[in-house]
Write a protein that holds these residues in place. Structure first.
Motif, short mmCIF file in Angstrom:
data_model
loop_
_atom_site.label_atom_id
_atom_site.label_comp_id
_atom_site.label_asym_id
_atom_site.label_seq_id
_atom_site.Cartn_x
_atom_site.Cartn_y
_atom_site.Cartn_z
N MET A 54 74.39 61.00 54.03
CA MET A 54 75.74 60.41 53.35
C MET A 54 75.65 58.77 53.53
O MET A 54 75.24 58.08 54.43
CB MET A 54 76.79 61.11 54.19
CG MET A 54 78.07 60.38 53.79
SD MET A 54 79.70 60.63 54.34
CE MET A 54 79.59 61.99 55.45
N LYS A 55 76.04 58.06 52.45
CA LYS A 55 75.95 56.68 52.43
C LYS A 55 77.51 56.26 52.03
O LYS A 55 78.14 56.59 50.95
CB LYS A 55 75.00 56.29 51.15
CG LYS A 55 74.92 55.00 51.28
CD LYS A 55 73.38 54.78 50.46
CE LYS A 55 73.17 53.15 50.43
NZ LYS A 55 72.10 52.90 49.39
N THR A 69 79.93 52.88 51.25
CA THR A 69 79.76 51.42 50.80
C THR A 69 81.20 50.71 50.82
O THR A 69 82.27 51.39 50.37
CB THR A 69 79.14 51.24 49.45
OG1 THR A 69 77.60 51.63 49.44
CG2 THR A 69 78.93 49.69 49.33
#
Length: 83
Positions: free
Chosen positions: A1-2, A4
């Motif tokens: 999971m990323k 930003t």
């Protein structure tokens, strides 16, 4: 999971949010001090002051050095002529 995260703020807002001190007045004071010291140093670098520092005796010292040089040269030429 990323994940930003984009934060749009000015440096002043970021500094305030993070609790950092405002160093702008200190930087301005230091820059004034540096400028004053540099100006004083440049004023001390006029040609007359430099020559007085390098050659304390002034022109008289140069004349003495020249006389010593010529006497040594004349002595060396006189010794060569005697041989």
């Amino acid at each position: 999971m990323k994940i930003t995260i984009d934060i749009d703020c000015t440096p002043d807002e970021a500094r305030t949010f993070l609790g950092l001190p405002d160093v702008k007045p200190m930087q301005e004071a230091m820059m004034r001090e540096i400028q004053q010291r540099m100006t004083a140093s440049l004023n001390a670098m006029d040609p007359e002051s430099i020559m007085n520092t390098w050659l304390p005796a002034g022109i008289q010292g140069m004349e003495q050095l020249q006389k010593m040089f010529w006497s040594q040269l004349a002595g060396a030429m006189g010794q060569d002529g005697k041989k």
